[in-house]
Write a protein that holds these residues in place. Structure first.
Motif, short mmCIF file in Angstrom:
data_model
loop_
_atom_site.label_atom_id
_atom_site.label_comp_id
_atom_site.label_asym_id
_atom_site.label_seq_id
_atom_site.Cartn_x
_atom_site.Cartn_y
_atom_site.Cartn_z
N ASN A 25 40.77 56.64 4.24
CA ASN A 25 42.02 56.42 3.49
C ASN A 25 42.72 57.73 3.16
O ASN A 25 43.94 57.79 3.05
N VAL A 26 41.96 58.80 3.00
CA VAL A 26 42.53 60.11 2.67
C VAL A 26 42.95 60.86 3.92
O VAL A 26 44.04 61.44 3.98
N THR A 27 42.12 60.85 4.97
CA THR A 27 42.38 61.69 6.13
C THR A 27 43.31 61.07 7.17
O THR A 27 44.14 61.77 7.75
N LEU A 28 43.18 59.77 7.43
CA LEU A 28 43.96 59.18 8.52
C LEU A 28 45.48 59.24 8.32
O LEU A 28 46.20 59.47 9.30
N PRO A 29 46.02 59.08 7.10
CA PRO A 29 47.48 59.22 6.97
C PRO A 29 47.97 60.61 7.39
O PRO A 29 49.07 60.73 7.94
N LYS A 30 47.17 61.62 7.16
CA LYS A 30 47.57 62.98 7.55
C LYS A 30 47.52 63.14 9.06
O LYS A 30 48.41 63.73 9.66
N TRP A 31 46.47 62.61 9.69
CA TRP A 31 46.34 62.71 11.14
C TRP A 31 47.39 61.85 11.84
O TRP A 31 47.86 62.21 12.93
N ALA A 32 47.76 60.73 11.25
CA ALA A 32 48.72 59.82 11.89
C ALA A 32 50.06 60.51 12.18
O ALA A 32 50.78 60.11 13.09
N LYS A 33 50.38 61.54 11.44
CA LYS A 33 51.64 62.26 11.63
C LYS A 33 51.65 63.10 12.89
O LYS A 33 52.72 63.48 13.37
N VAL A 34 50.46 63.44 13.43
CA VAL A 34 50.42 64.40 14.52
C VAL A 34 49.68 63.93 15.77
O VAL A 34 49.74 64.60 16.79
N ILE A 35 48.99 62.80 15.73
CA ILE A 35 48.23 62.37 16.90
C ILE A 35 49.04 61.47 17.81
O ILE A 35 50.00 60.83 17.38
N ASP A 36 48.63 61.44 19.08
CA ASP A 36 49.28 60.59 20.07
C ASP A 36 48.38 59.44 20.51
O ASP A 36 48.85 58.47 21.09
N TYR A 37 47.08 59.58 20.29
CA TYR A 37 46.11 58.57 20.67
C TYR A 37 44.87 58.79 19.82
O TYR A 37 44.64 59.90 19.34
N TRP A 38 44.08 57.75 19.64
CA TRP A 38 42.87 57.88 18.84
C TRP A 38 41.77 56.97 19.38
O TRP A 38 42.04 55.93 19.97
N VAL A 39 40.53 57.44 19.23
CA VAL A 39 39.34 56.64 19.53
C VAL A 39 38.39 56.90 18.39
O VAL A 39 37.96 58.04 18.15
N ILE A 40 38.07 55.84 17.65
CA ILE A 40 37.18 55.99 16.49
C ILE A 40 35.98 55.08 16.70
O ILE A 40 36.12 53.87 16.86
N GLY A 41 34.80 55.71 16.72
CA GLY A 41 33.56 54.97 16.85
C GLY A 41 33.03 54.60 15.48
O GLY A 41 32.93 55.45 14.60
N ILE A 42 32.71 53.33 15.30
CA ILE A 42 32.15 52.86 14.03
C ILE A 42 30.73 52.40 14.30
O ILE A 42 30.49 51.59 15.21
N ASP A 43 29.79 52.91 13.51
CA ASP A 43 28.40 52.53 13.66
C ASP A 43 28.24 51.02 13.51
O ASP A 43 28.87 50.41 12.64
N GLU A 44 27.39 50.44 14.34
CA GLU A 44 27.20 48.98 14.29
C GLU A 44 26.61 48.51 12.96
O GLU A 44 26.68 47.33 12.63
N GLU A 45 26.05 49.43 12.17
CA GLU A 45 25.50 49.09 10.86
C GLU A 45 26.49 49.36 9.73
O GLU A 45 26.12 49.34 8.56
N ASN A 46 27.75 49.61 10.07
CA ASN A 46 28.78 49.84 9.06
C ASN A 46 28.89 48.62 8.14
O ASN A 46 28.87 47.48 8.60
N THR A 47 29.02 48.87 6.82
CA THR A 47 29.07 47.76 5.87
C THR A 47 30.36 47.70 5.06
O THR A 47 30.55 46.78 4.28
N ASP A 48 31.25 48.68 5.23
CA ASP A 48 32.49 48.65 4.46
C ASP A 48 33.66 48.18 5.33
O ASP A 48 33.46 47.72 6.45
N ASN A 49 34.87 48.32 4.83
CA ASN A 49 36.05 47.85 5.54
C ASN A 49 36.72 48.94 6.37
O ASN A 49 37.94 48.96 6.52
N SER A 50 35.94 49.82 6.95
CA SER A 50 36.49 50.91 7.77
C SER A 50 37.42 50.42 8.88
O SER A 50 38.49 51.01 9.08
#
Length: 115
Positions: free
Chosen positions: A63-88
């Motif tokens: 929530n803190v970092t992605l809004p800043k990156w969204a201003k400058v990136i052209d593409y993204w790939v984010i890997g989420i661990d299969e044991e993730n338990t939050d709303n990432s």
């Protein structure tokens, strides 16, 4: 064929782009520069920056970092661990869903399971 570094040096020499960074780390941190810093002749070059991350239960940090990156990136790939338990995944789509990219489910063994 010119390397990326040769192209960058040529653009810097002509004044088409201006380096604002005080150190190597500052040059890579989008929070240290206004969005215009990443533009060449008033336009952001297409395909110039791909964001990659591996995360597990990082919704608060995303929530803190992605809004800043969204201003400058052209593409993204984010890997989420299969044991993730939050709303990432929802947080990711909220902040960068309008930019081309993908969420990938990954399996990262914990240190405790490594022998």
């Amino acid at each position: 064929m010119r390397s990326v570094w040769q192209l960058l040096a040529a653009l810097l020499a002509t004044g088409a782009i201006v380096a604002h960074a005080d150190s190597r780390h500052d040059a890579l941190d989008p929070t240290k520069h206004p969005p215009e810093h990443f533009y060449v002749n008033g336009k952001r070059p297409p395909g110039s920056l791909i964001l990659t991350m591996l995360t597990k239960d990082e919704a608060d940090n995303l929530n803190v970092t992605l809004p800043k990156w969204a201003k400058v990136i052209d593409y993204w790939v984010i890997g989420i661990d299969e044991e993730n338990t939050d709303n990432s995944p929802e947080v990711i789509m909220q902040h960068v869903g309008h930019i081309p990219g993908e969420i990938v489910t990954v399996s990262v063994p914990s240190i405790a399971t490594r022998a």
